[in-house]
Design a protein around this motif. Structure first.
Motif: not given
Length: 448
Positions: A194, A198-200, A202, A241
């Motif tokens: 994670p 990055g946040p894109d 999952d 994640a």
């Protein structure tokens, strides 16, 4: 929790010499003259006693233990039940070899593991000496059960130092460099990471990414097993994640691939569950355990679905020392200590104490890029604050400063830029706070 034995060291950090002291320096000189240089040490001190949350060295320095012998002495290095069980067993016999004249202790450990491992299905277990040996045998069993040969491991993975487990391990230095050629039919897939993804990306997207690589480069028809640490150990305490592990499990089930959970470092209450797979409801086909299983005595296990575990022919599994009676006695006492002293909850309590402390350190220092982990398996990743590039030099400097002040801290990660914290679950809150005070001071002193 069970009280620390009165014969153990006092549960206070106490330095009477510089680190290392004169007796440790003398022993280090003997070590360098007698032991192959390939055996390194993290700390330049020699242990004399250990209990609870401390280690006392031969010079009388009492150090706060945030390493637990690399997640081994989870219930404390001198746990009373373990001491009593081993003392009783050593008076009866030390060895017969289970494959020659078996004994009840081995059976009892297998029964306990079968009950404790995730899932309600029928299970079998077999005992070995080390995590690496157990991983090798888990792969053997998966190959026997599937009739296939390929095995997939993940980026940043660590599975051991034997030939096959070196092939499964990702990091070259110091684990693989110069020791090849390695076992064939081992492939690698990308992990959910994670902090770096990055946040894109999952968990489900990360799983699709990994499965796409596996399908293209290996093919599920050739794949015996997928092996993964639910939380990576040497690779940097990377927590995938949410959704990553369940998606891999679903894919393995649909393809007839054996899912092996390497819980050598994450097992036995370390992460706030008996096994880390439980956090997302993952039920591996085969689970590998070691380290915390027997509070320092050499023992490891492979536990799995009965139909998979029974695939190996009679005589195909075993070893002279596997399931040694002393280690089995220690394992039963260790499991009793975890369950009867509430140590799974204690691991969660340690997380509740430590994560806010580490998070405040991160908020105050941009060189701490990430704080992560579960239970008493926590870490900080150190980076260049401008580029987020790994900063192994800072990790080594902070660890060295902590060592000099009497706090045992370990470094890990593919780039060596992660500080990891693995305190015994019997450590006191006061010692934890003091250890993090020392770390905070080290970061402040090293601020550029």
């Amino acid at each position: 929790m069970t009280a620390i034995p009165d014969t153990g060291p006092h549960q206070n950090r106490h330095l009477v010499t510089e680190i290392p002291g004169p007796r440790s320096r003398a022993l280090m000189a003997r070590k360098e003259a007698a032991i192959a240089r390939g055996v390194g040490t993290t700390m330049p001190v020699f242990a004399a006693r250990a209990a609870g949350g401390v280690v006392e060295d031969v010079d009388g320095n009492v150090l706060i233990d945030l390493g637990s012998g690399i997640a081994v002495t989870t219930v404390g290095a001198s746990a009373p039940r373990v001491i009593d069980a081993v003392e009783q067993q050593v008076r009866e016999f030390t060895h017969t070899c289970f494959m020659v004249t078996p004994y009840e202790g081995y059976v009892a450990v297998a029964e306990r593991l079968n009950r404790l491992a995730p899932g309600t299905h029928e299970k079998r277990s077999v005992l070995f000496n080390s995590g690496a040996e157990a991983v090798e045998n888990a792969v053997k069993i998966a190959r026997a059960a599937t009739g296939r040969s390929a095995v997939v491991a993940f980026d940043h993975a660590y599975h051991g130092r034997t030939n096959l487990t070196m092939a499964l391990t990702a990091k070259a230095m110091p684990y693989k460099h110069g020791f090849g050629p390695f076992a064939p039919e081992v492939y690698r897939a990308p992990l959910s990471y994670p902090f770096r993804d990055g946040p894109d990306v999952d968990g489900e997207e990360a799983a699709r990414r990994a499965i796409d690589v596996i399908d293209k480069q290996v093919g599920s028809d050739n794949l015996a097993a997928l092996i993964i640490e639910p939380i990576q150990g040497e690779g940097g305490f990377i927590v995938p994640a949410p959704g990553f592990l369940p998606a891999l499990q679903q894919w393995c089930r649909s393809r007839g691939v054996v899912l092996i959970a390497d819980e050598v470092q994450t097992g036995f209450a370390r992460t706030g569950a008996m096994f880390a797979s439980e956090h997302e409801g993952v039920v591996p086909d085969v689970l590998v355990s070691a380290k915390g299983i027997a509070d320092g005595l050499p023992l490891a296990a492979v536990t799995g679905r009965a139909e998979i575990m029974d695939a190996a022919h009679a005589g195909g599994l075993g070893g002279t020392y596997g399931g040694n009676p002393l280690a089995c006695a220690a394992a039963l006492a260790t499991i009793d200590t975890i369950t009867e002293d509430g140590l799974i909850q204690r691991a969660r309590d340690i997380e509740a104490l430590a994560l806010p402390r580490l998070s405040r350190m991160r908020d105050a220092d941009p060189r701490i890029g990430d704080v992560r982990g579960r239970g008493a398996m926590l870490a900080v990743e150190l980076v260049d604050p401008t580029t987020a590039a790994p900063d192994p030099e800072l990790a080594r400097a902070v660890a060295s400063a902590a060592h000099a002040q009497g706090v045992i801290v370990l470094v890990c990660g593919t780039h060596g830029n992660v500080l990891r914290f693995l305190p015994p679950l019997t450590i006191s809150d006061e010692l934890l706070h003091e250890a993090f005070d020392v770390l905070s001071a080290a970061f402040a002193d090293l601020r550029s």
